[in-house]
Motif scaffolding. Structure first.
Motif, PDB file in Angstrom:
ATOM      1  N   ALA A  57       0.713  -1.503   0.060  1.00 17.36           N
ATOM      2  CA  ALA A  57      -0.153   0.045   0.085  1.00 17.36           C
ATOM      3  C   ALA A  57       0.984   1.221  -0.207  1.00 17.36           C
ATOM      4  CB  ALA A  57      -0.619   0.044   1.438  1.00 17.36           C
ATOM      5  N   MET A  58       2.212   1.280   0.127  1.00 12.79           N
ATOM      6  CA  MET A  58       3.252   2.245   0.057  1.00 12.79           C
ATOM      7  C   MET A  58       4.110   1.855  -1.149  1.00 12.79           C
ATOM      8  SD  MET A  58       5.010   3.991   3.191  1.00 12.79           S
ATOM      9  CE  MET A  58       5.768   5.687   3.176  1.00 12.79           C
ATOM     10  N   PRO A  59       3.838   2.412  -2.255  1.00 14.42           N
ATOM     11  CA  PRO A  59       4.507   1.717  -3.408  1.00 14.42           C
ATOM     12  C   PRO A  59       5.895   2.270  -3.675  1.00 14.42           C
ATOM     13  CG  PRO A  59       2.258   2.423  -3.774  1.00 14.42           C
ATOM     14  CD  PRO A  59       2.411   2.881  -2.798  1.00 14.42           C
ATOM     15  N   SER A  60       6.563   2.736  -2.836  1.00 17.83           N
ATOM     16  CA  SER A  60       7.891   3.392  -2.946  1.00 17.83           C
ATOM     17  C   SER A  60       8.859   2.946  -1.962  1.00 17.83           C
ATOM     18  CB  SER A  60       7.986   5.173  -3.075  1.00 17.83           C
ATOM     19  OG  SER A  60       9.019   5.654  -2.830  1.00 17.83           O
ATOM     20  N   SER A  61       9.823   2.209  -2.379  1.00 18.75           N
ATOM     21  CA  SER A  61      10.630   1.726  -1.239  1.00 18.75           C
ATOM     22  C   SER A  61      11.607   2.863  -0.660  1.00 18.75           C
ATOM     23  CB  SER A  61      11.606   0.794  -1.829  1.00 18.75           C
ATOM     24  OG  SER A  61      12.402   1.206  -2.935  1.00 18.75           O
ATOM     25  N   THR A  62      11.918   3.928  -1.371  1.00 12.75           N
ATOM     26  CA  THR A  62      12.613   5.170  -0.888  1.00 12.75           C
ATOM     27  C   THR A  62      11.728   5.870   0.138  1.00 12.75           C
ATOM     28  OG1 THR A  62      13.719   5.310  -2.981  1.00 12.75           O
ATOM     29  CG2 THR A  62      13.736   7.182  -1.829  1.00 12.75           C
TER      30      THR A  62
ATOM     31  N   PHE B   7      24.655   1.612 -12.421  1.00  9.13           N
ATOM     32  CA  PHE B   7      23.407   2.138 -12.254  1.00  9.13           C
ATOM     33  C   PHE B   7      23.183   2.664 -11.198  1.00  9.13           C
ATOM     34  CE2 PHE B   7      22.604   0.191 -16.361  1.00  9.13           C
ATOM     35  CZ  PHE B   7      21.708   1.300 -17.119  1.00  9.13           C
ATOM     36  N   ALA B   8      22.504   3.983 -10.980  1.00  5.20           N
ATOM     37  CA  ALA B   8      22.116   4.612  -9.680  1.00  5.20           C
ATOM     38  C   ALA B   8      20.543   4.599  -9.602  1.00  5.20           C
ATOM     39  CB  ALA B   8      22.769   5.941  -9.803  1.00  5.20           C
ATOM     40  N   SER B   9      19.866   3.740 -10.138  1.00  2.42           N
ATOM     41  CA  SER B   9      18.410   3.646 -10.131  1.00  2.42           C
ATOM     42  C   SER B   9      18.070   2.508 -10.587  1.00  2.42           C
ATOM     43  CB  SER B   9      17.716   4.912 -10.802  1.00  2.42           C
ATOM     44  OG  SER B   9      16.385   4.822 -10.959  1.00  2.42           O
ATOM     45  N   GLN B  10      17.177   1.848  -9.847  1.00  4.25           N
ATOM     46  CA  GLN B  10      16.372   0.553 -10.447  1.00  4.25           C
ATOM     47  C   GLN B  10      15.677   1.042 -11.270  1.00  4.25           C
ATOM     48  OE1 GLN B  10      15.321  -0.100  -6.211  1.00  4.25           O
ATOM     49  NE2 GLN B  10      15.775  -2.344  -6.690  1.00  4.25           N
ATOM     50  N   THR B  11      14.824   2.109 -11.509  1.00  3.40           N
ATOM     51  CA  THR B  11      13.901   2.156 -12.426  1.00  3.40           C
ATOM     52  C   THR B  11      14.630   2.679 -13.638  1.00  3.40           C
ATOM     53  OG1 THR B  11      13.713   4.501 -11.436  1.00  3.40           O
ATOM     54  CG2 THR B  11      11.850   2.996 -11.078  1.00  3.40           C
ATOM     55  N   ALA B  12      15.712   3.341 -13.620  1.00  6.43           N
ATOM     56  CA  ALA B  12      16.678   3.854 -14.711  1.00  6.43           C
ATOM     57  C   ALA B  12      16.900   2.543 -15.363  1.00  6.43           C
ATOM     58  CB  ALA B  12      17.717   4.868 -14.282  1.00  6.43           C
TER      59      ALA B  12
ATOM     60  N   THR C  99      15.298  -7.033 -10.566  1.00  5.87           N
ATOM     61  CA  THR C  99      15.477  -5.802 -10.462  1.00  5.87           C
ATOM     62  C   THR C  99      15.202  -5.144  -8.963  1.00  5.87           C
ATOM     63  OG1 THR C  99      14.415  -5.545 -12.737  1.00  5.87           O
ATOM     64  CG2 THR C  99      14.441  -3.470 -11.283  1.00  5.87           C
ATOM     65  N   ASN C 100      14.350  -5.884  -8.195  1.00  6.06           N
ATOM     66  CA  ASN C 100      14.394  -5.505  -6.817  1.00  6.06           C
ATOM     67  C   ASN C 100      15.687  -5.955  -6.002  1.00  6.06           C
ATOM     68  OD1 ASN C 100      11.401  -4.181  -6.588  1.00  6.06           O
ATOM     69  ND2 ASN C 100      10.982  -6.248  -7.778  1.00  6.06           N
ATOM     70  N   LEU C 101      15.957  -7.115  -6.337  1.00  4.43           N
ATOM     71  CA  LEU C 101      16.974  -7.865  -5.473  1.00  4.43           C
ATOM     72  C   LEU C 101      18.365  -7.037  -5.654  1.00  4.43           C
ATOM     73  CD1 LEU C 101      16.473 -11.673  -6.118  1.00  4.43           C
ATOM     74  CD2 LEU C 101      15.593 -10.041  -4.185  1.00  4.43           C
ATOM     75  N   PHE C 102      18.736  -6.385  -6.983  1.00  8.33           N
ATOM     76  CA  PHE C 102      19.960  -5.706  -6.876  1.00  8.33           C
ATOM     77  C   PHE C 102      20.028  -4.160  -6.291  1.00  8.33           C
ATOM     78  CE2 PHE C 102      18.759  -5.474 -11.712  1.00  8.33           C
ATOM     79  CZ  PHE C 102      18.348  -3.871 -11.284  1.00  8.33           C
ATOM     80  N   GLY C 103      18.917  -4.027  -5.652  1.00  6.76           N
ATOM     81  CA  GLY C 103      18.676  -2.682  -5.031  1.00  6.76           C
ATOM     82  C   GLY C 103      19.676  -2.385  -3.907  1.00  6.76           C
TER      83      GLY C 103
ATOM     84  N   HIS D 233      25.663   1.599  -1.944  1.00  6.09           N
ATOM     85  CA  HIS D 233      25.268   2.708  -1.461  1.00  6.09           C
ATOM     86  C   HIS D 233      24.478   3.708  -2.506  1.00  6.09           C
ATOM     87  CE1 HIS D 233      28.967   4.348  -3.203  1.00  6.09           C
ATOM     88  NE2 HIS D 233      28.803   5.479  -3.053  1.00  6.09           N
ATOM     89  N   TYR D 234      24.654   3.599  -3.880  1.00  8.19           N
ATOM     90  CA  TYR D 234      24.147   4.228  -5.014  1.00  8.19           C
ATOM     91  C   TYR D 234      23.102   3.303  -5.780  1.00  8.19           C
ATOM     92  CZ  TYR D 234      27.669   2.169  -7.763  1.00  8.19           C
ATOM     93  OH  TYR D 234      28.521   1.130  -8.505  1.00  8.19           O
ATOM     94  N   SER D 235      22.929   2.099  -5.535  1.00 11.94           N
ATOM     95  CA  SER D 235      22.100   1.470  -6.330  1.00 11.94           C
ATOM     96  C   SER D 235      20.550   1.580  -6.424  1.00 11.94           C
ATOM     97  CB  SER D 235      22.574  -0.212  -6.053  1.00 11.94           C
ATOM     98  OG  SER D 235      22.354  -0.568  -4.696  1.00 11.94           O
ATOM     99  N   SER D 236      20.105   2.102  -5.361  1.00 11.04           N
ATOM    100  CA  SER D 236      18.657   2.354  -5.190  1.00 11.04           C
ATOM    101  C   SER D 236      18.525   3.946  -4.405  1.00 11.04           C
ATOM    102  CB  SER D 236      17.783   1.148  -4.749  1.00 11.04           C
ATOM    103  OG  SER D 236      18.389   1.042  -3.385  1.00 11.04           O
ATOM    104  N   GLY D 237      17.300   4.056  -4.369  1.00 13.21           N
ATOM    105  CA  GLY D 237      16.910   5.222  -3.522  1.00 13.21           C
ATOM    106  C   GLY D 237      17.054   4.873  -2.329  1.00 13.21           C
ATOM    107  N   GLN D 238      16.507   3.557  -1.752  1.00 12.07           N
ATOM    108  CA  GLN D 238      16.546   3.459  -0.338  1.00 12.07           C
ATOM    109  C   GLN D 238      17.939   3.120  -0.068  1.00 12.07           C
ATOM    110  OE1 GLN D 238      15.349   1.478  -2.810  1.00 12.07           O
ATOM    111  NE2 GLN D 238      15.340  -0.624  -2.413  1.00 12.07           N
ATOM    112  N   ALA D 239      18.857   2.579  -0.977  1.00 10.09           N
ATOM    113  CA  ALA D 239      20.256   2.367  -0.470  1.00 10.09           C
ATOM    114  C   ALA D 239      20.997   3.721  -0.176  1.00 10.09           C
ATOM    115  CB  ALA D 239      20.957   1.691  -1.625  1.00 10.09           C
ATOM    116  N   ALA D 240      20.658   4.828  -0.954  1.00  8.32           N
ATOM    117  CA  ALA D 240      21.145   6.129  -0.619  1.00  8.32           C
ATOM    118  C   ALA D 240      20.636   6.662   0.560  1.00  8.32           C
ATOM    119  CB  ALA D 240      20.951   7.100  -1.752  1.00  8.32           C
ATOM    120  N   VAL D 241      19.510   6.573   0.906  1.00 11.86           N
ATOM    121  CA  VAL D 241      18.727   6.958   2.222  1.00 11.86           C
ATOM    122  C   VAL D 241      19.538   6.286   3.294  1.00 11.86           C
ATOM    123  CG1 VAL D 241      16.872   6.850   3.538  1.00 11.86           C
ATOM    124  CG2 VAL D 241      16.467   7.456   1.192  1.00 11.86           C
TER     125      VAL D 241
END
Length: 504
Positions: free
Chosen positions: A167-172, A411-416, A447-451, A455-463
């Protein structure tokens, strides 16, 4: 960086037609604020080499080859970052129009794509969870129930994220809006501070456990992450139709994702152990926090009700003939009408509008590459090469999945990553005779597992890395170890499970 009015005249000068100039005591020093020149030159050079130095293959049109050159420049810019991702995407799509590679309508057609607007709406829902405090409340209940030990505390946080995820579709947003603040509070209460030797008492472990678990929470539900929805859309463009996507996604993912989710905190506990093993104060702190929050508020109840309705429509939408994006927009409209969110909340959600811009560019380019035959041409060549090695489809499946995973270091973004490579890799898998549903879903779960690789591989990793509890070398070390663990679990558990489900 904020600049006080008093300091501005003595150090900075800004005229209407000039860039910001920083002054020294002797001579003014121009300060370039545009694109980073070296990444810009490299990105553009890649496109120019492809367009003018490499002969166009006979089966492809001049338009297709020119679009491929611009697309490769776009991807190089995503990796090298001469500009922020949205700005770079806008520049590249403008080039396609100026060079008459694509007409304006085709270049910007994806801005009306349903998937793009579903992703934008998901950012607004995430804001609702943060604004109402509902996400905090759910997490605190799990901390209260399971937080007497460090391992139990980690499980409480991980399970609460899995509950919130569909219900909260943003891991970041989950990371930055809910779990990092909670982990920070719990760590400080245990005298574990960021950027300090005490970080390893508690905070570093909780950060690593939550980060490494986030990929499985996102992989468990179709609506748990923006990239999932994009993967389904791109798969359908290549002819892989998924009946009842929400249910199909969950059914195929549930066993490997749940096992991996339950195993991750324990494995991280063993390979990256915290110094503090018992945390009775965490459970007590959560109880105090819940008492301070008081009973569930009106807006929290409205958020719960709206999300239950929206998720129900996502699950049963096909039977009711209600598209996922319509369900999301209906839920958002309810939140606006009832005052849970206001329009300023939506306007201030910069990530949503930024995603709308660059996501639409990548989706549009990927779609045009498919339409012009580029993707099928590349995939057939790769498939023929794999066939020349006398590989059966299971071997080709494993090789292509592994390459797709490893490339994410660039890549620095899963969606990219999805926008750039998902269609190409799925086409190669299909050309290698991998069953369509298996190829599309496995690539999407990947795509989700490499997030959590870096430290730059996804939004949540950077956070999480930005929280200051984990050293960079530990991010890479735990990232690769847990990547291997997750891939092993998904391979050993998923393979027989998918056979039972009839995917191959």
């Amino acid at each position: 960086m904020s600049i006080s009015p008093q300091s501005t005249p003595s150090r900075f000068h800004l005229s209407p037609n000039q860039r910001l100039v920083e002054r020294s005591d002797s001579n003014p020093i121009p300060r370039w604020r545009g694109a980073k020149l070296v990444p810009l030159l490299i990105s553009v050079a890649i496109g120019l080499i492809v367009r003018f130095a490499i002969p166009k293959p006979a089966p492809l049109s001049k338009q297709a080859w020119q679009l491929l050159a611009i697309f490769l420049t776009t991807i190089a810019g995503l990796v090298l970052s001469p500009l922020p991702i949205g700005a770079w995407a806008f520049v590249c799509i403008t080039i396609t129009v100026i060079t008459k590679t694509l007409p304006f309508a085709a270049a910007f057609a994806a801005f009306t794509n349903e998937v793009i607007w579903l992703i934008v709406a998901s950012f607004f829902f995430s804001r609702g969870f943060v604004k109402t405090g509902l996400g905090d409340r759910i997490a605190m209940y799990f901390v209260k129930w399971l937080g007497m030990s460090t391992l139990g505390l980690s499980y409480g946080l991980v399970l609460s994220e899995a509950l919130i995820a569909p219900a909260m579709p943003s891991s970041t947003a989950r990371a930055g809006g809910i779990f990092l603040p909670i982990i920070n509070s719990l760590s400080l209460s245990a005298d574990s501070r960021p950027k300090d030797a005490s970080a390893k008492k508690l905070g570093a472990y909780l950060i690593q456990s939550q980060l490494q678990s986030a990929g499985n929470s996102s992989a468990l539900f179709l609506t748990a992450a923006a990239q999932n929805i994009l993967c389904i859309h791109l798969a359908e463009e290549l002819g892989v139709k998924i009946a009842n996507p929400w249910i199909s996604w969950f059914k195929v993912a549930c066993l490997p994702a749940l096992i991996s989710l339950l195993a991750t905190p324990f494995i991280v506990y063993k390979i990256f152990p915290p110094e503090t093993k018992k945390t009775p104060e965490a459970s007590a702190m959560a109880a105090r926090k819940l008492e301070q929050m008081g009973p569930i508020t009106r807006n929290e109840w409205l958020m719960i009700g709206t999300m239950l309705v929206t998720v129900a429509l996502w699950i049963s939408g096909k039977a009711l003939d209600i598209a996922s994006v319509v369900a999301a927009l209906l839920g958002l409209s309810i939140l606006l009408l009832l005052g849970v969110l206001d329009w300023d909340d939506c306007l201030s959600e910069k990530s949503a509008w930024d995603t709308l811009a660059w996501f639409a560019v990548l989706v549009g380019m990927a779609g045009q590459l498919t339409a012009l035959g580029i993707i099928s041409w590349i995939s057939n060549h790769v498939a023929n090469f794999l066939k020349s090695l006398s590989l059966r489809w299971p071997a080709a499946f494993g090789i292509l999945q592994a390459v797709y995973f490893i490339i994410h270091y660039l890549f620095a973004s899963q969606t990219a990553h999805v926008g750039a490579l998902y269609s190409a890799f799925l086409s190669m898998l299909l050309a290698s005779k991998v069953p369509g549903l298996l190829a599309a879903l496995a690539l999407a779960y990947n795509t989700n597992l490499f997030g959590s690789l870096t430290h730059y591989s996804s939004g949540q990793a950077a956070v999480y890395y930005g929280g200051g509890y984990v050293e960079l070398r530990d991010v890479f070390k735990v990232g690769i170890l847990m990547a291997l663990v997750n891939l092993a679990i998904w391979g050993l558990v998923g393979t027989p499970w998918w056979k039972i489900l009839g995917l191959y």
